[in-house]
Scaffold this active site. Structure first.
Site, PDB file in Angstrom:
ATOM      1  N   HIS A  19      -5.683   1.225  -3.888  1.00  0.00           N
ATOM      2  CA  HIS A  19      -4.968   0.596  -2.848  1.00  0.00           C
ATOM      3  C   HIS A  19      -4.343  -0.815  -3.246  1.00  0.00           C
ATOM      4  CE1 HIS A  19      -7.789  -2.051  -0.362  1.00  0.00           C
ATOM      5  NE2 HIS A  19      -8.544  -1.702  -1.599  1.00  0.00           N
ATOM      6  N   CYS A  75       0.968  -1.125   0.163  1.00  0.00           N
ATOM      7  CA  CYS A  75       0.007   0.100  -0.253  1.00  0.00           C
ATOM      8  C   CYS A  75       0.745   1.050   0.073  1.00  0.00           C
ATOM      9  CB  CYS A  75      -0.881   0.041   1.039  1.00  0.00           C
ATOM     10  SG  CYS A  75      -0.356   0.030   2.841  1.00  0.00           S
ATOM     11  N   HIS A 135      -2.498   1.215   7.033  1.00  0.00           N
ATOM     12  CA  HIS A 135      -2.777   1.195   5.426  1.00  0.00           C
ATOM     13  C   HIS A 135      -3.124   2.531   5.102  1.00  0.00           C
ATOM     14  CE1 HIS A 135      -4.105  -0.987   2.017  1.00  0.00           C
ATOM     15  NE2 HIS A 135      -5.289  -0.450   1.711  1.00  0.00           N
TER      16      HIS A 135
END
Length: 160
Positions: free
Chosen positions: A130, A70, A118
């Site tokens: 993502h 990510c 994240h």
């Protein structure tokens, strides 16, 4: 008696002018991709790179088109725009300027209240690009899902 070569030259010049005037009046279609309205060139480049990364396999620690995690997706996207960002999601969350209302190209952070675990890139229209995790690929997902809303920490803008 008029000079024939001069007359023909004049006629040729007039014909050329008429031809050029006709060409100048035509609309030439612009086939270049239009940048997102209101985005800086840097954010438009980063967002374009993120869109091209769709389908790239997840790779822990990856920050190249061969594999991305990510924060590696964020790093690669912004590197394409000439902007250096911190490497991990939590460093990005803590060090980049926060924004209240995300715009396309901004970063969205998720985690618990102690740490961002994240990050994704806001695509606009309630969508985020993502790298979701092992065994998956970079995707675009809606943000109106309870999972994301419950874990949302904030947004940041690494570019103007």
């Amino acid at each position: 008696m008029p000079n024939r070569p001069a007359t023909w030259r004049l006629i040729a010049c007039l014909a050329l002018l008429v031809l050029l005037a006709g060409c100048a009046g035509r609309d030439i279609p612009d086939r270049s991709p239009a940048p997102e309205a209101g985005l800086s060139i840097e954010r438009a480049l980063a967002l374009s790179t993120a869109k091209r990364a769709l389908g790239t396999p997840y790779r822990f620690g990856g920050n190249t088109p061969e594999g991305l995690d990510c924060s590696g997706l964020v790093e690669m996207a912004y590197r394409s725009a000439g902007i250096q960002v911190p490497r991990t999601a939590d460093e990005q969350y803590r060090r980049l300027p926060a924004v209240a209302q995300p715009q396309p190209g901004d970063l969205l952070f998720f985690g618990d209240r102690r740490k961002a675990s994240h990050v994704g890139i806001y695509r606009g229209n309630g969508q985020m690009i993502h790298a979701p995790g092992r065994g998956r690929e970079v995707v675009s997902v809606p943000l109106d899902v309870a999972y994301w809303q419950q874990r949302f920490l904030g947004a940041a803008r690494p570019t103007p």
